[in-house]
Scaffold this motif. Structure first.
Motif, short mmCIF file in Angstrom:
data_model
loop_
_atom_site.label_atom_id
_atom_site.label_comp_id
_atom_site.label_asym_id
_atom_site.label_seq_id
_atom_site.Cartn_x
_atom_site.Cartn_y
_atom_site.Cartn_z
N ASP A 247 -2.92 -1.50 6.34
CA ASP A 247 -1.65 -0.95 5.85
C ASP A 247 -1.46 -1.23 4.36
O ASP A 247 -0.95 -0.38 3.62
CB ASP A 247 -0.48 -1.55 6.63
CG ASP A 247 -0.35 -0.95 8.03
OD1 ASP A 247 -1.10 -0.01 8.33
OD2 ASP A 247 0.49 -1.45 8.80
N ARG A 248 -1.86 -2.40 3.93
CA ARG A 248 -1.58 -2.80 2.55
C ARG A 248 -2.67 -2.41 1.56
O ARG A 248 -2.53 -2.65 0.37
CB ARG A 248 -1.35 -4.32 2.50
CG ARG A 248 -0.02 -4.71 3.15
CD ARG A 248 0.06 -6.21 3.39
NE ARG A 248 1.36 -6.60 3.91
CZ ARG A 248 1.73 -6.48 5.19
NH1 ARG A 248 0.86 -6.00 6.06
NH2 ARG A 248 2.93 -6.84 5.59
N THR A 249 -3.74 -1.81 2.05
CA THR A 249 -4.81 -1.37 1.15
C THR A 249 -4.94 0.16 1.22
O THR A 249 -4.28 0.87 0.48
CB THR A 249 -6.14 -2.06 1.51
OG1 THR A 249 -6.44 -1.86 2.89
CG2 THR A 249 -6.05 -3.55 1.23
N VAL A 250 -5.76 0.63 2.17
CA VAL A 250 -5.96 2.08 2.28
C VAL A 250 -4.67 2.78 2.64
O VAL A 250 -4.33 3.83 2.07
CB VAL A 250 -7.05 2.38 3.34
CG1 VAL A 250 -7.25 3.88 3.49
CG2 VAL A 250 -8.36 1.70 2.97
N GLY A 251 -3.92 2.20 3.59
CA GLY A 251 -2.67 2.82 3.99
C GLY A 251 -1.70 2.96 2.84
O GLY A 251 -1.07 4.01 2.65
N ALA B 147 0.60 8.43 7.05
CA ALA B 147 1.06 8.50 5.67
C ALA B 147 1.52 9.89 5.27
O ALA B 147 2.39 10.05 4.41
CB ALA B 147 -0.05 8.04 4.72
N THR B 148 0.96 10.92 5.88
CA THR B 148 1.23 12.28 5.41
C THR B 148 2.03 13.13 6.39
O THR B 148 2.45 14.23 6.04
CB THR B 148 -0.09 13.00 5.10
OG1 THR B 148 -0.89 13.08 6.29
CG2 THR B 148 -0.87 12.28 4.01
N ALA B 149 2.24 12.66 7.62
CA ALA B 149 3.01 13.44 8.58
C ALA B 149 4.46 13.52 8.13
O ALA B 149 5.09 12.51 7.83
CB ALA B 149 2.92 12.83 9.96
#
Length: 462
Positions: free
Chosen positions: A26-30, A105-107
């Motif tokens: 969550d805190r990197t890629v997310g 992230a994009t929904a």
């Protein structure tokens, strides 16, 4: 055979590692996805019961969205062990993958019934629909501050933080509207439309009922009693109150018992299944079981609120009500405001099924009163209303603002609303209602279905 202590250590280790991985993702890629990628105006993320196979309210909304808003793209989040249960043609991602992080992230829309463990808040412009997965009898959210078996302050704070992402929260009655607002303090709009999964109960025909009974292998004239106990432990069935096998064998010859364990137990399943029992814990949508059955036995499960819509008999097996109410907390006394017959011993439950006393006119009147109080907004069109308001942006005013119940159920909770869910440590610690169970029950408190004051093998929890 792995020793119990090692199994417990393995579970805790797996849980710790899973949380750590989620947090890092969550805190990197997310976080990178959140900051760099735009919302997709046509993308809807669906998830049910912490990423199990599609079911319940989210599934009903998904089906209606496919029907009246096919330009939207629905994608499910499904855990790996349930992938084989996904219907053909349904798009999905699995948790802790790049596709999963990109989806959340994009929904532009998220439809959920259980508040997944996401550490990132909803993005600006993201619509989050919390459908819930049942009408609350037991304490929820911040109200668990008053439970006898109380979660930690950190857990209550985490629950409060997660629900702040909600845009809409579904409710079935003025009673439930009040419960959700006091339990979660989320500021979400309470959509007073009913539960989408119950729409099928209004639309079903006798042919649909016959079809579901045929799927179960029930013969014409055979009575099907659905048994759905509530959850009491995450660690698997602990049937120390009630000998299910003896109970099933005591039923009339024309009666079959459909056993539906709580979803926390469905992975483990039952090892001993009498021939009078059909285990329907996995692979069945619960609404199909409602349609196929002739009566419901439960204790404190929210199933009773849905099943009452069919106006079929309900028996509540409340053998441990005083302890359950103390340990978890309850918004009202279900034994005083039940939708049918209440029994407190296994012997009485057997007699109820044998004599069919649960079918009396008195209990039919109780069901009607129960529906009026707890299914006020149910009309069979909940899914369409949710799609039109939450996903298509139509006006919500017709389905909001009806207020609280003018009369509360019997025994409405004496506990006040938690004023500081963000810091429950400063709230007063008031005594729970009910009383804890004795550590060692007296012999007269443990009775099996034959009336023998020896031990019994108990009912699984839901």
């Amino acid at each position: 055979m792995i020793p119990a202590r090692l199994r417990k250590l393995r579970r805790r280790t797996r849980t710790f590692v899973g949380r750590a991985v989620r947090g890092v993702q969550d805190r990197t890629v997310g976080l990178w996805y959140y900051q760099r990628l735009p919302l997709d105006p046509t993308l809807v993320a669906y998830t049910s019961v912490w990423h199990r196979a599609p079911r319940g309210n989210p599934l009903a909304i998904y089906r209606k969205q496919q029907e009246i808003a096919p330009h939207l793209r629905g994608v499910w989040i499904v855990r790996k062990q349930d992938v084989h249960l996904i219907p053909d043609g349904v798009e999905y991602v699995t948790p802790r993958t790049l596709a999963y992080l990109r989806l959340i992230a994009t929904a532009s829309f998220v439809v959920d019934d259980a508040n997944p463990h996401w550490s990132l808040p909803a993005r600006d412009g993201q619509v989050y629909v919390q459908t819930h997965h049942g009408t609350a009898l037991k304490y929820m959210g911040a109200d668990r501050h008053y439970s006898g078996e109380r979660p930690s302050d950190a857990t209550i704070v985490t629950m409060h933080r997660r629900c702040q992402r909600w845009t809409y929260s579904l409710t079935t009655s003025p009673y439930l509207t009040e419960v959700w607002e006091r339990a979660y303090s989320s500021g979400a709009t309470q959509l007073e439309v009913g539960f989408p999964r119950n729409d099928v109960l209004f639309a079903a025909t006798e042919q649909d009922r016959r079809h579901q009974r045929a799927r179960l292998g029930l013969a014409d004239g055979e009575r099907a009693v659905l048994y759905m106990p509530t959850w009491r432990t995450r660690r698997g069935p602990h049937e120390d109150e009630f000998d299910l096998t003896a109970f099933a064998r005591s039923l009339p010859a024309d009666t079959r018992l459909l056993v539906r364990d709580h979803y926390y137990h469905d992975r483990r399943g039952r090892t001993v299944i009498p021939e009078q029992v059909i285990d329907v814990s996995r692979g069945w949508e619960v609404e199909d079981l409602y349609l196929a059955s002739d009566a419901l036995i439960t204790d404190y499960s929210s199933a009773m609120f849905d099943y009452a819509l069919l106006d079929r008999p309900i028996v509540l097996f409340c053998y441990d009500w005083d302890h359950y109410r103390w340990s978890r907390g309850a918004y009202f006394d279900i034994t005083a405001d039940a939708p049918g017959q209440v029994v407190t011993t296994a012997q009485d439950l057997v007699e109820s099924l044998r004599s069919r006393s649960y079918e009396s006119a008195e209990h039919a009147e109780r069901r009607a009163s129960f529906r009026a109080r707890f299914a006020t907004f149910e009309d069979g069109n909940a899914a369409e209303k949710v799609v039109r308001v939450a996903l298509l942006g139509e006006a919500e005013s017709r389905w909001t603002g009806h207020g609280y119940a003018s009369e509360h159920p019997a025994g409405w909770t004496p506990h006040p609303r938690v004023s500081h869910p963000e810091d429950p440590s400063i709230e007063p610690r008031l005594a729970p209602v009910g009383r804890p169970r004795r550590a060692v029950p007296a012999p007269e408190d443990v009775v099996d279905v034959d009336g023998d004051d020896s031990s019994a093998d108990g009912a699984a929890a839901r």
